[in-house]
Design an enzyme around this catalytic site. Structure first.
Site, PDB file in Angstrom:
ATOM      1  N   PHE A  29      -2.245   3.914  -7.153  1.00 34.61           N
ATOM      2  CA  PHE A  29      -2.842   3.179  -8.259  1.00 34.61           C
ATOM      3  C   PHE A  29      -3.683   2.015  -7.764  1.00 34.61           C
ATOM      4  O   PHE A  29      -3.352   1.377  -6.774  1.00 34.61           O
ATOM      5  CB  PHE A  29      -1.752   2.578  -9.160  1.00 34.61           C
ATOM      6  N   ASP A  30      -4.726   1.746  -8.502  1.00 35.87           N
ATOM      7  CA  ASP A  30      -5.416   0.476  -8.388  1.00 35.87           C
ATOM      8  C   ASP A  30      -4.591  -0.494  -9.236  1.00 35.87           C
ATOM      9  O   ASP A  30      -3.835  -0.066 -10.094  1.00 35.87           O
ATOM     10  CB  ASP A  30      -6.830   0.677  -8.964  1.00 35.87           C
ATOM     11  N   LYS A  31      -4.689  -1.816  -8.970  1.00 35.16           N
ATOM     12  CA  LYS A  31      -3.860  -2.724  -9.769  1.00 35.16           C
ATOM     13  C   LYS A  31      -4.582  -3.209 -11.028  1.00 35.16           C
ATOM     14  O   LYS A  31      -4.229  -2.820 -12.144  1.00 35.16           O
ATOM     15  CB  LYS A  31      -3.420  -3.939  -8.949  1.00 35.16           C
TER      16      LYS A  31
END
Lengths: 620, 75
Positions: A310-312
């Site tokens: 995931f990207d944050k």
């Protein structure tokens, strides 16, 4: 004539059924054999007409189709004077085709609904300056269009004049209408809730964002996986091969009955249609639920994912700062909140916006003598009171007394990664708010669901500092989290996972600055906000940036992949069963073969249709 | 060269798609590699040279196979 016959296929099937019924009635009830034969011949000739036409048309373009197999089989039955068989086979074939069409329409219904949301007409300005209703296809870039209250905006364009609230849910997922004034961009397919606007067309038809979404879905439902391409190639040679086998068997055994039976049994129906049906139903379900899959290849690979990266910001978190905690001191808090809102309304600062959103719509008061202290906050006079709104530095500048309890609150909020907004009225601290980019609601539960579906590792990669990254990671219980990463670092990290560790990796990001990662991962999942970039660079698009669609997407991919396998088993199983029947049994004949054949086609279509109703069980 | 999208009545069998593809490719002036029959969307997408063949001719060729053409457009 030809087209009339083809158009009346379903009526012909009905007539055939009546004739066959009459034939059996006259034979069994009245013992009139000759009449029965005549009726059956009539049914056969009538029924075979559209099939013959289709067979010839296919031959003209060098395709040996199922119709040809059936035509020859019926002719063969005529030669051996088995009119019962010829009549029943033609009827079953026509009736089967009718049912197929009906059920296929059902499997495609979800996508059709999406397509039908596309605008149809527009009010276009003509040379005299008047507006007239035209088909949306007739709108060109640069045309001026009028959009009235309640109407669909026909093209992507820019507002020339007027203003109104536009419901953009179909594109951005934002449920609240957005105010559009002169110069604002509007999307095709969105709805003008109130007001009247004139727009100039910037992009029309398939070039609009909505058009691209539809095109994507349409191409996706027809995209073919390796298995499907193999089946297609197979079918191309399979049908002529069956014809050849039938001829050879007939020539050697001199058993015409056996030869025509083989022709009917060999029809490859269920095998050819099974996989596309699962595919279209799965993609249709997704489209209806805000998940766009780019084709069946994607579904297959996605169903095997074991690692999700995931990207944050904007993915696991909302990407927009909001108030996470509030502490009040003393009394008259209502008033203090009103003062704070009135002051923050004057500011464009993200923190101010978060505070204003938290307090909501209020009867704002006039603000006088505003003084802005950069990096600290604002001091102004409201309702005869001196109000300071800002951080600790501003409070100290104003000489506001901070109690021991307030100091502890401040430390606690900062520890959690909040930025602070405080409000003091006449030198007395009233309000303390912590603002941060919060984790999307429900993410934790979604991750648990994904884990139960077989995803082993959850990894977060972020450009943010290590401290924040670790806090989020701990809160969500991720397997790994890394901060201070540039877009290319993220892509490298994913490459190591896929190439060195043999993982099947899905990357979830916002689709704009994450395109290298989206492209590198086995499956790129974009949290789309209706942006073209997100649609183009990813394999799966979660419309409306709705994170909770991720478990649905994975579950659906798995269900669809499973459904495809089931359909292949059904199709192959039926062929094996029929062949075994020819060799080992007495009762196998053309009619039974055709019945089972059409039955298996309906079985795979109905099996595929189950996907339309696929829903993730709430609590697993 | 022009691009065209032809909307057909609902296609029921994948072999229909093969037939239509064959018929379209057989026309002189239609770019062979560009012919794409979308089975589920029941659409034909193709590119053609107006100097050699008109869109009406392409539509007629498809209708001759027995498939109703609902709508067509160039872009």
């Amino acid at each position: 004539m030809k087209r009339f016959i083809l158009k009346s296929k379903s009526r012909i099937a009905l007539l055939c059924a009546l004739l066959i019924g009459a034939a059996f009635a006259s034979k069994l009830m009245f013992g009139k054999e000759e009449a029965a034969v005549l009726l059956l011949v009539a049914a056969s000739v009538l029924g075979v007409a559209p099939i013959v036409i289709q067979a010839i048309e296919a031959l003209k373009v060098k395709v040996v189709s199922i119709d040809l197999l059936v035509t020859i089989a019926v002719l063969g039955a005529f030669v051996i004077r088995n009119f019962e068989e010829s009549a029943i086979v033609t009827f079953l074939f026509l009736f089967g085709a009718f049912l197929e069409q009906r059920t296929l329409n059902k499997t495609r219904s979800a996508i059709k609904e999406l397509v039908e949301m596309a605008p149809q007409t527009a009010l276009k300005q003509n040379k005299d300056g008047d507006f007239e209703k035209v088909d949306v296809d007739e709108v060109d870039v640069g045309d001026v269009l009028l959009v009235k209250t309640g109407a669909k905006i026909p093209v992507d364009g820019t507002v020339l004049s007027g203003e109104g609230y536009v419901n953009e849910a179909s594109i951005t997922g934002e449920p609240l209408p957005v105010l559009k004034e002169k110069g604002a961009f509007v999307y095709a397919g969105t709805i003008l809730d109130n007001g009247t606007i004139q727009i100039v067309a910037d992009r029309v038809g398939e070039d609009t964002t909505f058009g691209k979404i539809i095109e994507l879905v349409e191409e996706a439902q027809d995209s073919k996986s390796k298995v499907e391409r193999f089946i297609d190639r197979f079918a191309r040679y399979y049908t002529p091969a069956v014809l050849l086998i039938g001829l050879v068997v007939g020539a050697f055994t001199r058993d015409l009955e056996l030869a025509v039976t083989i022709l009917v049994l060999g029809c490859p129906g269920a095998l050819v249609i099974g996989v596309p049906v699962s595919n279209v139903a799965g993609i249709g379900n997704g489209a209806k639920n805000g998940v766009l899959f780019k084709g069946s290849e994607v579904i297959g690979e996605f169903s095997r994912v074991d690692t999700i990266v995931f990207d944050k910001t904007g993915t696991l978190t909302t990407g927009v700062p909001s108030v996470s905690e509030k502490v009040y001191y003393g009394d008259n808090i209502e008033k203090a909140l009103l003062y704070l809102a009135s002051i923050e309304r004057e500011s464009d600062h993200p923190l101010a916006k978060a505070v204003l959103k938290e307090i909501g719509n209020a009867e704002f008061l006039p603000v006088e003598g505003t003084a802005v202290f950069k990096g600290e906050g604002i001091v102004a006079s409201v309702d005869g009171h001196r109000v300071a709104a800002g951080n600790l530095a501003l409070m100290e500048r104003e000489g506001v007394k901070i109690s021991q309890k307030a100091r502890e609150d401040i430390a606690r909020l900062e520890e959690k990664g909040n930025s602070l907004v405080m409000a003091a009225v006449d030198g007395e601290l009233k309000i303390l708010m912590g603002v941060r980019d919060q984790i999307r609601p429900g993410v934790k539960e979604n991750l648990i669901n994904l884990k139960k579906m077989g995803v082993k590792d959850f990894i977060m990669l972020s450009g943010d500092n290590k401290g924040t990254v670790e806090k989020v990671s701990r809160e969500l219980g991720l397997t790994e989290a890394h901060g201070n990463m540039l877009p290319e670092d993220k892509a490298d990290f994913i490459r190591r996972l896929t190439d060195d560790k043999g993982r099947v990796v899905a990357f979830v990001g916002d689709g704009i600055n994450d395109s290298p990662s989206l492209a590198t991962a086995n499956i790129g999942i974009a949290m789309g906000r209706g942006t073209d970039v997100a649609i183009e660079t990813s394999d799966v698009v979660l419309m409306n940036s709705d994170f909770s669609k991720l478990p649905h997407a994975l579950g659906l991919a798995k269900a669809t992949a499973r459904n495809m396998r089931q359909n292949i088993y059904i199709a192959v199983g039926v062929v094996v069963f029929l062949l075994a029947g020819v060799i080992f049994s007495e009762w196998m004949n053309m009619s039974v073969g055709m019945f089972v054949h059409e039955g298996s086609i309906l079985a795979v279509i109905l099996n595929g249709m189950r996907l339309l109703r696929f829903k993730l069980k709430k609590k697993i | 060269m022009k691009k065209a999208t032809i909307q057909l009545e609902t296609l029921a069998c994948p072999s229909c798609a093969l037939k239509i593809e064959g018929a379209a490719k057989a026309l002189d002036g239609v770019v062979k590699d560009s012919v794409k029959v979308l089975f589920n969307a029941s659409k034909v997408k193709l590119e053609f040279y107006e100097s050699k063949v008109s869109l009406e001719d392409i539509v007629k060729a498809i209708e001759a196979l027995g498939y109703e053409v609902v709508k067509w457009q160039t872009n």
